[in-house]
Design a protein around this motif. Structure first.
Motif, PDB file in Angstrom:
ATOM      1  N   GLU A  92     -10.613 -12.425   1.021  1.00  0.00           N
ATOM      2  CA  GLU A  92     -11.388 -10.895   0.247  1.00  0.00           C
ATOM      3  C   GLU A  92     -11.304 -11.070  -1.162  1.00  0.00           C
ATOM      4  OE1 GLU A  92     -10.709  -7.216   3.257  1.00  0.00           O
ATOM      5  OE2 GLU A  92      -9.213  -7.858   2.346  1.00  0.00           O
TER       6      GLU A  92
ATOM      7  N   ARG B 163       0.335  -1.322  -0.047  1.00  0.00           N
ATOM      8  CA  ARG B 163       0.415  -0.469   0.270  1.00  0.00           C
ATOM      9  C   ARG B 163       1.293   0.983   0.146  1.00  0.00           C
ATOM     10  NH1 ARG B 163      -3.373  -3.964   2.455  1.00  0.00           N
ATOM     11  NH2 ARG B 163      -5.213  -3.700   0.147  1.00  0.00           N
TER      12      ARG B 163
ATOM     13  N   MET C 272      -4.882  -0.221  13.626  1.00  0.00           N
ATOM     14  CA  MET C 272      -5.516  -0.223  13.984  1.00  0.00           C
ATOM     15  C   MET C 272      -5.430   0.911  14.546  1.00  0.00           C
ATOM     16  SD  MET C 272      -8.995  -1.350  12.883  1.00  0.00           S
ATOM     17  CE  MET C 272      -7.766  -2.526  11.107  1.00  0.00           C
TER      18      MET C 272
ATOM     19  N   LEU D 151      -6.737   3.013  10.736  1.00  0.00           N
ATOM     20  CA  LEU D 151      -8.098   2.548   9.922  1.00  0.00           C
ATOM     21  C   LEU D 151      -9.172   2.124  11.642  1.00  0.00           C
ATOM     22  CD1 LEU D 151      -7.345   0.534   7.312  1.00  0.00           C
ATOM     23  CD2 LEU D 151      -8.552   3.268   7.573  1.00  0.00           C
TER      24      LEU D 151
ATOM     25  N   HIS E  91      -6.423  -9.139  -4.400  1.00  0.00           N
ATOM     26  CA  HIS E  91      -5.844  -8.434  -4.479  1.00  0.00           C
ATOM     27  C   HIS E  91      -4.579  -8.120  -5.437  1.00  0.00           C
ATOM     28  CE1 HIS E  91      -7.138  -6.633  -0.092  1.00  0.00           C
ATOM     29  NE2 HIS E  91      -7.448  -7.639   0.049  1.00  0.00           N
TER      30      HIS E  91
ATOM     31  N   VAL F 173     -10.599  -3.129  -1.126  1.00  0.00           N
ATOM     32  CA  VAL F 173     -10.114  -3.554  -0.754  1.00  0.00           C
ATOM     33  C   VAL F 173     -11.427  -4.901  -2.206  1.00  0.00           C
ATOM     34  CG1 VAL F 173      -8.882  -4.039   0.920  1.00  0.00           C
ATOM     35  CG2 VAL F 173     -11.995  -4.226   0.946  1.00  0.00           C
TER      36      VAL F 173
HETATM   37  C1  TNX Z   1      -8.238  -6.290   5.544  1.00  0.00           C
HETATM   38  S1  TNX Z   1      -7.022  -8.581   7.146  1.00  0.00           S
HETATM   39  C2  TNX Z   1      -7.221  -6.622   4.464  1.00  0.00           C
HETATM   40  C3  TNX Z   1      -5.760  -6.128   3.657  1.00  0.00           C
HETATM   41  C4  TNX Z   1      -6.468  -4.276   4.427  1.00  0.00           C
HETATM   42  C5  TNX Z   1      -7.242  -4.455   6.396  1.00  0.00           C
HETATM   43  C6  TNX Z   1      -6.821  -2.786   6.712  1.00  0.00           C
HETATM   44  C7  TNX Z   1      -6.472  -9.239   5.469  1.00  0.00           C
HETATM   45  C8  TNX Z   1      -6.761 -10.571   5.479  1.00  0.00           C
HETATM   46  N1  TNX Z   1      -6.933  -8.554   4.799  1.00  0.00           N
HETATM   47  O1  TNX Z   1      -6.342  -5.628   2.682  1.00  0.00           O
HETATM   48  O2  TNX Z   1      -5.836  -3.538   4.207  1.00  0.00           O
HETATM   49  O3  TNX Z   1      -7.842  -5.288   6.853  1.00  0.00           O
HETATM   50  O4  TNX Z   1      -6.740  -3.448   8.064  1.00  0.00           O
END
Ligand code: TNX
Length: 439
Positions: A254, A96, A329, A339, A184, A212
């Motif tokens: 995700e 990022r 966080m 965040l 991603h 995301v």
């Molecule tokens: C969730 S945790 C994500 C990331 C983000 C993050 C931000 C995870 C496996 N995936 O892509 O950067 O939250 O807190």
């Protein structure tokens, strides 16, 4: 038997000592990483089975020494100490925002001081591709040039990655590389549009936002699947050749625009590719949907159900519960960095938890360790990184190392005294109002 101490403590200062001993011994209880320190009024000695144990003994000495003018003073003490988990780590998201080789080395030093032994590098995401792949050069030529909010991005050459690995090894830290797939993956799709499934997810273009789950590798025809797996095979092969660790992290989180059947087929295929390159697969907890088993490591971040099902399939669980150990966080609603989708995490929240309570039914044998991820959507500099990591990371490192019962009221006094060490090391730490720093 003298008590086992945890990550850091501060006995009262005594006279300066002059004689030091480091010795390799045989002491089964101490294992590969444990050590014994003896401070008497004549000498300071550290003994361990392995060099890693000596290294950890020295980190403890660095933490318990009290600076007096030119000298560091130590109290008379005997400490026998060894870790409960063999995987004690943090993750740095260099996708990022890009962090230089020097920054990564700094972070390795920072975590090694707290006896962490794993640094997981999140090397690819929608916003950037950060590792040279010789057989797919546009990944870095195109996909390496962006990051969140602009500013140019960057990437590591394979030589630079090897340099990071060697630097980490000299501090007993293992680097775990992650290529996040099948989602991603926008930076790779923007570099090689032929990897994109027309109409599935967002049309690939270089991206500098923070949403995301909108990109996916393609599997909508035999030809597409073959090209995707050729790509994955080449990437995993080149990285495995410069990755001496036993693990390859394939992401897996995700994948909101990947069909479930494609997702499962991908995870099963990734596992075969990773194993064909002599590595064990690590992935975020969603990979529990695949055909996984013993040998795989599932990184629990949000789903107890996936973690439970992974453990039932024989996988080991790496605990990264977002509500406790996500270092990105915010501390509270006034934090300028970070965040808060999972929680606001004050220092007491990140300290007050037990690994065995995170996923009901998991026993200690299922848990390989603890890792604190630091996602970098809002982080640009090492100052930013340190502000979110400290002082939460030392407490999380203690949980990974020491099985003792935790008491915030006892810990917060030790943490306040530890401020002197964080200041001496130049850490930009958050002065939480929950800690009486003046004491
Ligand atoms: C969730 S945790 C994500 C990331 C983000 C993050 C931000 C995870 C496996 N995936 O892509 O950067 O939250 O807190």
């Amino acid at each position: 038997m003298p008590p086992r101490y945890c990550t850091f403590l501060h006995p009262k200062p005594a006279l300066p000592k002059t004689r030091y001993f480091l010795s390799l011994i045989q002491d089964q209880e101490l294992g590969d990483e444990g050590y014994e320190i003896k401070v008497t009024d004549e000498s300071i000695s550290v003994a361990a089975n392995k060099p890693g144990g000596l290294f950890y003994g020295i980190q403890t000495l660095r933490q318990i020494g009290v600076k007096k003018n030119e000298n560091t003073e130590f109290a008379e003490v005997t400490i026998r100490d060894y870790p409960q988990f063999g995987w004690r780590g943090s993750m740095l998201d260099v996708a990022r925002h890009f962090f230089s080789v020097e920054d990564v080395k700094q972070y390795i030093d920072d975590i090694a001081y707290y006896k962490m032994n794993v640094l997981h590098l999140h090397l690819s995401d929608d916003q950037g591709w950060r590792i040279e792949i010789k057989s797919w050069p546009k990944l870095t030529e195109v996909g390496g040039k962006t990051q969140v909010g602009g500013g140019g991005g960057g990437f590591y050459t394979q030589e630079q990655f090897k340099d990071i690995v060697a630097y980490a090894a000299s501090r007993f830290v293992t680097i775990i590389p992650e290529i996040d797939m099948p989602s991603h993956i926008n930076a790779a799709l923007a570099s090689y549009p032929e990897l994109y499934c027309k109409g599935v997810g967002r049309e690939p273009a270089l991206y500098e936002g923070i949403e995301v789950g909108f990109s996916t590798l393609c599997r909508n025809s035999k030809k597409a699947e073959e090209l995707t797996l050729k790509f994955v095979g080449d990437v995993v092969k080149e990285i495995s050749a410069i990755n001496p660790s036993p693990y390859m992290h394939i992401g897996g989180d995700e994948a909101h625009v990947t069909k479930k059947e494609d997702y499962i087929a991908f995870i099963n295929a990734f596992k075969k590719i990773v194993e064909a390159n002599g590595k064990q697969m690590v992935g975020w907890d969603e990979i529990a949907q695949g055909n996984i088993g013993a040998g795989d490591v599932v990184q629990m971040w949000h789903s107890k159900e996936y973690a439970d099902s992974a453990a039932r399939k024989g996988a080991r669980i790496l605990l990264s519960p977002a509500k406790k150990v996500y270092l990105d966080m915010q501390y509270d609603s006034t934090s300028k960095l970070g965040l808060h989708w999972a929680a606001y995490i004050e220092v007491d929240e990140s300290y007050n938890w037990k690994p065995e309570d995170i996923v009901p039914g998991l026993n200690a044998d299922n848990i390989i360790g603890i890792e604190a991820p630091l996602w970098a959507e809002t982080l640009k500099t090492m100052n930013d990184v340190e502000y979110l990591a400290f002082p939460r990371l030392p407490g999380i490192a203690e949980i990974a190392w020491s099985p003792k019962n935790r008491d915030w009221n006892e810990y917060k006094v030790r943490l306040a005294r530890h401020a002197a060490q964080m200041e001496a090391l130049g850490f930009n730490y958050y002065k939480s109002p929950k800690v009486d720093w003046a004491k």
